[in-house]
Design an enzyme around this catalytic site. Structure first.
Site, PDB file in Angstrom:
ATOM      1  N   ASP A  45       0.863  -1.179   0.000  1.00 52.06           N
ATOM      2  CA  ASP A  45       0.000   0.000   0.000  1.00 52.06           C
ATOM      3  C   ASP A  45       0.896   1.224   0.000  1.00 52.06           C
ATOM      4  OD1 ASP A  45      -2.357   1.596   0.264  1.00 52.06           O
ATOM      5  OD2 ASP A  45      -1.914   1.829   2.388  1.00 52.06           O
ATOM      6  N   SER A  46       0.319   2.366  -0.278  1.00 52.22           N
ATOM      7  CA  SER A  46       1.081   3.615  -0.216  1.00 52.22           C
ATOM      8  C   SER A  46       1.507   3.919   1.219  1.00 52.22           C
ATOM      9  CB  SER A  46       0.230   4.759  -0.762  1.00 52.22           C
ATOM     10  OG  SER A  46      -0.991   4.828  -0.063  1.00 52.22           O
TER      11      SER A  46
ATOM     12  N   GLY B 194      -2.645   9.104  -3.733  1.00 47.97           N
ATOM     13  CA  GLY B 194      -3.932   9.579  -4.249  1.00 47.97           C
ATOM     14  C   GLY B 194      -3.881  10.893  -4.997  1.00 47.97           C
TER      15      GLY B 194
ATOM     16  N   CYS C 197      -3.695  -0.906  -2.154  1.00 54.21           N
ATOM     17  CA  CYS C 197      -3.995   0.505  -2.361  1.00 54.21           C
ATOM     18  C   CYS C 197      -4.956   0.663  -3.545  1.00 54.21           C
ATOM     19  CB  CYS C 197      -2.690   1.236  -2.647  1.00 54.21           C
ATOM     20  SG  CYS C 197      -2.884   2.970  -2.994  1.00 54.21           S
TER      21      CYS C 197
ATOM     22  N   GLU D  34      -6.277   8.579   9.971  1.00 54.94           N
ATOM     23  CA  GLU D  34      -4.938   8.458  10.563  1.00 54.94           C
ATOM     24  C   GLU D  34      -4.874   9.143  11.925  1.00 54.94           C
ATOM     25  OE1 GLU D  34      -1.626   9.036   8.016  1.00 54.94           O
ATOM     26  OE2 GLU D  34      -2.350   7.477   6.664  1.00 54.94           O
TER      27      GLU D  34
ATOM     28  N   CYS E  95     -11.252   3.275  -0.841  1.00 52.43           N
ATOM     29  CA  CYS E  95      -9.944   3.742  -0.369  1.00 52.43           C
ATOM     30  C   CYS E  95      -9.632   2.962   0.897  1.00 52.43           C
ATOM     31  CB  CYS E  95     -10.003   5.242  -0.080  1.00 52.43           C
ATOM     32  SG  CYS E  95      -8.512   5.869   0.735  1.00 52.43           S
ATOM     33  N   THR E  96      -8.359   2.584   1.040  1.00 52.98           N
ATOM     34  CA  THR E  96      -7.962   1.736   2.170  1.00 52.98           C
ATOM     35  C   THR E  96      -8.364   2.293   3.535  1.00 52.98           C
ATOM     36  OG1 THR E  96      -5.859   2.901   2.037  1.00 52.98           O
ATOM     37  CG2 THR E  96      -5.953   0.702   1.071  1.00 52.98           C
ATOM     38  N   HIS E  97      -8.410   3.617   3.662  1.00 54.18           N
ATOM     39  CA  HIS E  97      -8.673   4.212   4.974  1.00 54.18           C
ATOM     40  C   HIS E  97     -10.155   4.255   5.347  1.00 54.18           C
ATOM     41  CE1 HIS E  97      -4.583   5.504   4.486  1.00 54.18           C
ATOM     42  NE2 HIS E  97      -4.579   6.156   5.628  1.00 54.18           N
TER      43      HIS E  97
END
Ligand code: DGN
Length: 258
Positions: free
Chosen positions: A7-8, A40, A70, A149, A181-183
């Protein structure tokens, strides 16, 4: 052999968590490109270059399958990686698109992601490939990434941000929303609250884990059940921030980070 995941940054840990929940016996190697996050906001050329570098690093660990956790990298770099590498490669877009196409009743699907993911139209193309009749409404929600985050996932700021981003999708009448999106799975509670009980949320992480299990099963590459997999983490910047946020994402279960 292990499953490679990249992932990023830290967000792909939501995908790793889903994979280890589905396949606790598997070893994993995770690489978070924390020195170069976010992807992104970068051009496709740059994201492809980064993805090739990371994939080749993970290949040097002799992985049996590569998960591009990602969404941004999946949206722009998957064809290149599939062309160049001889192992199965699973991105997060196709599994999410499949689940969304199966879930919608009204034929109107919302997709939220980073600016690069939305600009690539990767989800729209993937959903329309499955069913061209489905209408796809997309929206970039870049502020969700720092909120996740920071751990601001169910406070007033998160709620207002979600209401502002998601209102147009509600007005469009989508009955399914892809968390592209991963988050975003971290903010699932607040997003669900804003979208209401009628809207199905599709978590690409869970769908991706199912796809990984299916491919490894078909190719007879699964480790026997009952064993306990080992998990290794690598980052491209110093590990401090990754450990702090990663432990929050994984519920305090992050192991050694290199
Ligand atoms: N991992 C990125 C994604 O899923 O699109 C989000 C973080 C970022 O690079 N902006």
């Amino acid at each position: 052999k292990a499953i490679g995941i990249f992932d990023s940054g830290v967000g792909g840990l939501t995908v790793l968590k889903a994979i280890t929940a589905a396949l606790p016996q598997e070893d994993t190697i995770y690489l978070g490109d924390t020195a170069r996050v976010p992807y992104g906001t970068k051009s496709p050329e740059t994201v492809i270059r980064y993805s090739r570098q990371i994939a080749s690093y993970l290949m040097s660990h002799d992985i049996k399958l590569l998960v591009v956790a990602c969404n941004t990298a999946s949206a722009v770099a998957l064809p290149t990686l599939r062309r160049e590498l001889a192992i199965p490669i699973v991105g997060v877009i196709e599994p999410g698109a499949r689940a969304a196409a199966a879930a919608t009743r009204s034929g109107k699907v919302g997709v939220i992601g980073t600016a690069a993911t939305v600009k690539s139209s990767a989800y729209t193309k993937a959903i329309k490939k499955i069913n061209p009749e489905i209408e796809v409404v997309t929206r970039a929600c870049p502020l969700f990434v720092p909120l996740a985050e920071e751990g601001w996932i169910d406070n007033e700021v998160a709620r207002l941000t979600a209401q502002t981003y998601l209102k147009p999708l509600l007005d469009e009448g989508v009955d399914t929303l892809v968390l592209g999106c991963t988050h975003y799975p971290i903010l699932k509670g607040t997003i669900a609250e804003v979208m209401g009980p009628e809207v199905t949320l599709v978590d690409s992480a869970e769908q991706t884990a199912l796809t990984v299990a299916q491919i490894l099963g078909e190719r007879k590459l699964l480790r026997p059940e009952g064993e306990q997999g080992n998990h290794h983490y690598y980052v491209t910047d110093i590990p401090a921030g990754f450990i702090r946020v990663g432990n929050r994402f994984l519920g305090g279960r992050l192991g050694d980070v290199y």
